[in-house]
Design an enzyme around this catalytic site. Structure first.
Site, PDB file in Angstrom:
ATOM      1  N   GLY A 178      42.840  35.160  30.724  1.00 42.46           N
ATOM      2  CA  GLY A 178      41.961  34.556  29.730  1.00 42.46           C
ATOM      3  C   GLY A 178      40.895  33.637  30.296  1.00 42.46           C
ATOM      4  N   GLN A 179      40.697  33.656  31.623  1.00 40.51           N
ATOM      5  CA  GLN A 179      39.667  32.799  32.217  1.00 40.51           C
ATOM      6  C   GLN A 179      38.290  33.350  31.880  1.00 40.51           C
ATOM      7  OE1 GLN A 179      40.032  32.267  36.467  1.00 40.51           O
ATOM      8  NE2 GLN A 179      38.351  30.801  36.544  1.00 40.51           N
ATOM      9  N   HIS A 183      39.709  25.351  36.034  1.00 39.75           N
ATOM     10  CA  HIS A 183      39.745  24.213  35.130  1.00 39.75           C
ATOM     11  C   HIS A 183      41.077  24.144  34.406  1.00 39.75           C
ATOM     12  CE1 HIS A 183      37.987  27.638  32.953  1.00 39.75           C
ATOM     13  NE2 HIS A 183      38.455  27.112  31.839  1.00 39.75           N
ATOM     14  N   ASP A 189      35.913  20.405  25.364  1.00 35.64           N
ATOM     15  CA  ASP A 189      35.649  21.842  25.255  1.00 35.64           C
ATOM     16  C   ASP A 189      34.686  22.063  24.092  1.00 35.64           C
ATOM     17  OD1 ASP A 189      36.113  24.715  24.378  1.00 35.64           O
ATOM     18  OD2 ASP A 189      37.455  24.636  26.102  1.00 35.64           O
TER      19      ASP A 189
END
Length: 112
Positions: free
Chosen positions: A91-92, A98, A29
């Site tokens: 919260g995407q 993913h 990330d």
């Protein structure tokens, strides 16, 4: 397609690939929230977990399998957290399903 993660899958956008097979790809990330913070994505574009179809069952299981393999590889023996954010309220922020693999520090509850 204008999907960030699809562009990573195709190689149009570079990423450090830490795991890859025929179905999934994993990479760090860019805004890590833990010492280990990897994103595991299906190579097939699925907008969100809510839009996964019956034909995606095998791939969904494979995402979880890949997460476990990565956790073992990263020696997250003390534990880790898997997160799938779904939709704006979940919260995407990237519209490509993913899994977040977070580890290397204690995870607290509630997550926030």
């Amino acid at each position: 397609m204008d999907c960030l993660f699809c562009k990573i899958v195709s190689g149009d956008i570079p990423a450090t690939r830490v795991y890859e097979d025929e179905q999934v790809l994993a990479f760090p990330d860019i805004h890590p929230q833990a010492p280990t913070h990897l994103l595991i994505i299906p190579k097939k574009h699925i907008r969100s977990h809510a839009e996964a179809a019956a034909g995606d069952k095998e791939m969904l299981g494979h995402l979880m399998f890949a997460a476990g393999e990565l956790a073992r590889e990263k020696k997250l023996d003390g534990g880790y957290r898997l997160v799938i954010n779904t939709g704006p309220d979940g919260g995407q922020t990237v519209d490509h399903m993913h899994v977040h693999l977070l580890g290397g520090r204690p995870m607290h509850w509630p997550p926030g």
